[in-house]
Design an enzyme around this catalytic site. Sequence first.
Site, mmCIF file in Angstrom:
data_model
loop_
_atom_site.group_PDB
_atom_site.id
_atom_site.type_symbol
_atom_site.label_atom_id
_atom_site.label_comp_id
_atom_site.label_asym_id
_atom_site.label_seq_id
_atom_site.Cartn_x
_atom_site.Cartn_y
_atom_site.Cartn_z
ATOM 1 N N GLY A 1 -9.527 10.846 -2.281
ATOM 2 C CA GLY A 1 -9.293 9.585 -1.597
ATOM 3 C C GLY A 1 -8.624 9.768 -0.262
ATOM 4 O O GLY A 1 -8.229 10.880 0.111
ATOM 5 N N THR B 1 -4.429 8.406 -8.291
ATOM 6 C CA THR B 1 -4.966 8.581 -6.929
ATOM 7 C C THR B 1 -4.797 7.279 -6.145
ATOM 8 O O THR B 1 -4.382 7.292 -4.984
ATOM 9 C CB THR B 1 -6.443 9.025 -6.986
ATOM 10 O OG1 THR B 1 -6.501 10.284 -7.657
ATOM 11 C CG2 THR B 1 -7.026 9.164 -5.592
ATOM 12 N N HIS C 1 -1.167 6.793 -5.225
ATOM 13 C CA HIS C 1 -0.843 7.674 -4.097
ATOM 14 C C HIS C 1 -1.401 7.116 -2.776
ATOM 15 O O HIS C 1 -0.663 6.974 -1.789
ATOM 16 C CB HIS C 1 -1.425 9.060 -4.402
ATOM 17 C CG HIS C 1 -1.295 10.068 -3.309
ATOM 18 N ND1 HIS C 1 -0.386 11.097 -3.345
ATOM 19 C CD2 HIS C 1 -1.962 10.229 -2.134
ATOM 20 C CE1 HIS C 1 -0.502 11.840 -2.257
ATOM 21 N NE2 HIS C 1 -1.457 11.328 -1.497
ATOM 22 N N GLU C 2 -2.680 6.762 -2.777
ATOM 23 C CA GLU C 2 -3.295 6.309 -1.520
ATOM 24 C C GLU C 2 -2.710 4.973 -1.061
ATOM 25 O O GLU C 2 -2.533 4.745 0.135
ATOM 26 C CB GLU C 2 -4.822 6.217 -1.667
ATOM 27 C CG GLU C 2 -5.510 7.547 -1.948
ATOM 28 C CD GLU C 2 -5.215 8.634 -0.916
ATOM 29 O OE1 GLU C 2 -4.875 8.300 0.230
ATOM 30 O OE2 GLU C 2 -5.291 9.822 -1.275
ATOM 31 N N HIS D 1 0.316 5.517 0.870
ATOM 32 C CA HIS D 1 0.029 5.756 2.296
ATOM 33 C C HIS D 1 -0.240 4.427 3.016
ATOM 34 O O HIS D 1 0.222 4.204 4.135
ATOM 35 C CB HIS D 1 -1.209 6.635 2.466
ATOM 36 C CG HIS D 1 -1.018 8.076 2.112
ATOM 37 N ND1 HIS D 1 -0.005 8.848 2.639
ATOM 38 C CD2 HIS D 1 -1.742 8.909 1.307
ATOM 39 C CE1 HIS D 1 -0.123 10.092 2.169
ATOM 40 N NE2 HIS D 1 -1.147 10.141 1.351
ATOM 41 N N HIS E 1 3.336 12.139 2.809
ATOM 42 C CA HIS E 1 3.481 13.146 1.744
ATOM 43 C C HIS E 1 4.913 13.685 1.737
ATOM 44 O O HIS E 1 5.552 13.800 2.775
ATOM 45 C CB HIS E 1 2.499 14.307 1.962
ATOM 46 C CG HIS E 1 1.069 13.896 1.763
ATOM 47 N ND1 HIS E 1 0.058 14.279 2.616
ATOM 48 C CD2 HIS E 1 0.489 13.133 0.802
ATOM 49 C CE1 HIS E 1 -1.088 13.772 2.190
ATOM 50 N NE2 HIS E 1 -0.860 13.067 1.102
ATOM 51 N N TRP F 1 6.176 16.506 1.631
ATOM 52 C CA TRP F 1 6.490 17.658 2.487
ATOM 53 C C TRP F 1 6.309 17.323 3.970
ATOM 54 O O TRP F 1 6.380 18.194 4.832
ATOM 55 C CB TRP F 1 5.658 18.887 2.090
ATOM 56 C CG TRP F 1 4.170 18.726 2.282
ATOM 57 C CD1 TRP F 1 3.424 19.212 3.318
ATOM 58 C CD2 TRP F 1 3.247 18.049 1.427
ATOM 59 N NE1 TRP F 1 2.101 18.864 3.154
ATOM 60 C CE2 TRP F 1 1.965 18.161 2.008
ATOM 61 C CE3 TRP F 1 3.373 17.352 0.213
ATOM 62 C CZ2 TRP F 1 0.822 17.594 1.424
ATOM 63 C CZ3 TRP F 1 2.241 16.791 -0.358
ATOM 64 C CH2 TRP F 1 0.987 16.916 0.232
ATOM 65 N N ASP G 1 9.452 13.497 5.618
ATOM 66 C CA ASP G 1 8.656 12.345 5.179
ATOM 67 C C ASP G 1 9.333 11.026 5.551
ATOM 68 O O ASP G 1 8.916 9.954 5.103
ATOM 69 C CB ASP G 1 8.358 12.413 3.674
ATOM 70 C CG ASP G 1 9.623 12.275 2.827
ATOM 71 O OD1 ASP G 1 10.739 12.239 3.407
ATOM 72 O OD2 ASP G 1 9.512 12.211 1.593
ATOM 73 N N GLN H 1 10.653 19.762 1.142
ATOM 74 C CA GLN H 1 9.916 20.793 0.409
ATOM 75 C C GLN H 1 8.909 21.421 1.343
ATOM 76 O O GLN H 1 8.461 20.805 2.312
ATOM 77 C CB GLN H 1 9.268 20.228 -0.868
ATOM 78 C CG GLN H 1 8.163 19.216 -0.661
ATOM 79 C CD GLN H 1 7.626 18.673 -1.987
ATOM 80 O OE1 GLN H 1 8.366 18.109 -2.800
ATOM 81 N NE2 GLN H 1 6.329 18.845 -2.211
HETATM 82 ZN ZN ZN Z 1 -2.040 11.697 0.370
#
Ligand code: ZN
Length: 424
Positions: free
Chosen positions: A193, A229, A232-233, A236, A242, A244, A252, A260
């Site tokens: 994604g 997924t 997570h998307e 965003h 993310h 890191w 972030d 990280q």
């Molecule tokens: Zn992502």
Amino acid sequence: MKRTVLFQILVLTQLAVCAQRDCRTAEYRTQIMDKYPGVAQRAAAIEAFTKSLGQARNYITNGTSAVGVSSGPIMIPVVVHVLYNNSSQNISDAQVHAQIDILNQDYQRLNADTVKTAPEFRPVAASCGFRFELARIDTLGYATTGIVRRHTGISAFDINDHIKFSSMGGDDAWDRDRYLNIWVGNLTGGILGYSSVVGGPSANDGVVIAYTAFGTGGTSQAPFNKGRTATHEIGHWLNLIHTWGDSDCGDDLVSDTPPQQTSDRGCPSGVVLSCNNAPLGNMYANFMDFTNDECMNLFTAGQRDRMQALFAPGGERYPLLSSNVLTATPLASPTSATVQSDTGGDPVLVLYPNPATSQVTVRLTGSTVLGTSVEIYNQVGLKVMTASLTQETTDLNISSLTRGIYFLKVSDGKSGHVSRFLKM
Ligand SMILES: [Zn+2]
């Protein structure tokens, strides 16, 4: 024997490679920034606005109404565009509903696996206060299930956004100030994604998810079969980066996620140290890392604040708070249209269903002559389709037309009749 073991190792390695989370949001972001020079500036302005609000504020429980709500979650109306090239990609309503349920659990920390959050991270784990519901009203004001299904000639979509445009084999976005657009389809090369850029073009706004990583059951495939997924998307889409920071020990822009080095994959355990982040280590169970669905289980308070900042007055997604597509009364649906002959006698044609999604049936009646031509015009009078009526009842495939009102004109060379229909 040795060769068999070697072969098995190779196969297992191959599987492990295939089964890695592949989110392309960072790559997509670079692509959009290059294509639209104004987006970087707009994103910077949104960042400055977010910073000005500060962190560790919970607009909801503080009840100070910085985002216009004093209690209860921030409602996000959702439209899911299902693009299918074959019938197996045409995922069920149940799979879509399962995904919505997961979003509601994950964004309110009601997920059953919060018990798996490491004790050292529990103090910062937070409910983000968002609730997702499928839209009940479409962009034209009619009732909708919040699920749009389109057959496409495209066998697999890339991060070029073709999935978001009817003219390119996808389906057009609904107004981003009223809906969160989620496109589900077959994606190339194992991409799970990607999300649009906050501050990017409105026609591209929303998230794209592979049909194999959407919801639970049905076509979802382990290890991405628990709906994370989309969690997570949408993170965003709500301005999260993310964990890191998309670079080596990057930032972030959230203070309560440890630094990280890079993404975590699979399903780590114990303390994973990097970037001098002892004693806590990487927060690999964070929804914004790259671990498997069953191994991620938290957002933090800092992430919640960053997301909610978009909903403060003047924020990028503030208009969504006024969306009425979950509550308004839908317009009465048009039904089959019947056109009377010019002399007021028997009907000359009947058109159904109306509204129509992929096909309309035109039935000639009375004395109307076979061989009559039929033309379809859009609202600005542009002819978009012609056909010949060779039998009493003719099915016209209208799946290539975009949503809207159309006029169907039947003419036998002497007289013409016009009927109106709605393409959903
Ligand atoms: Zn992502």
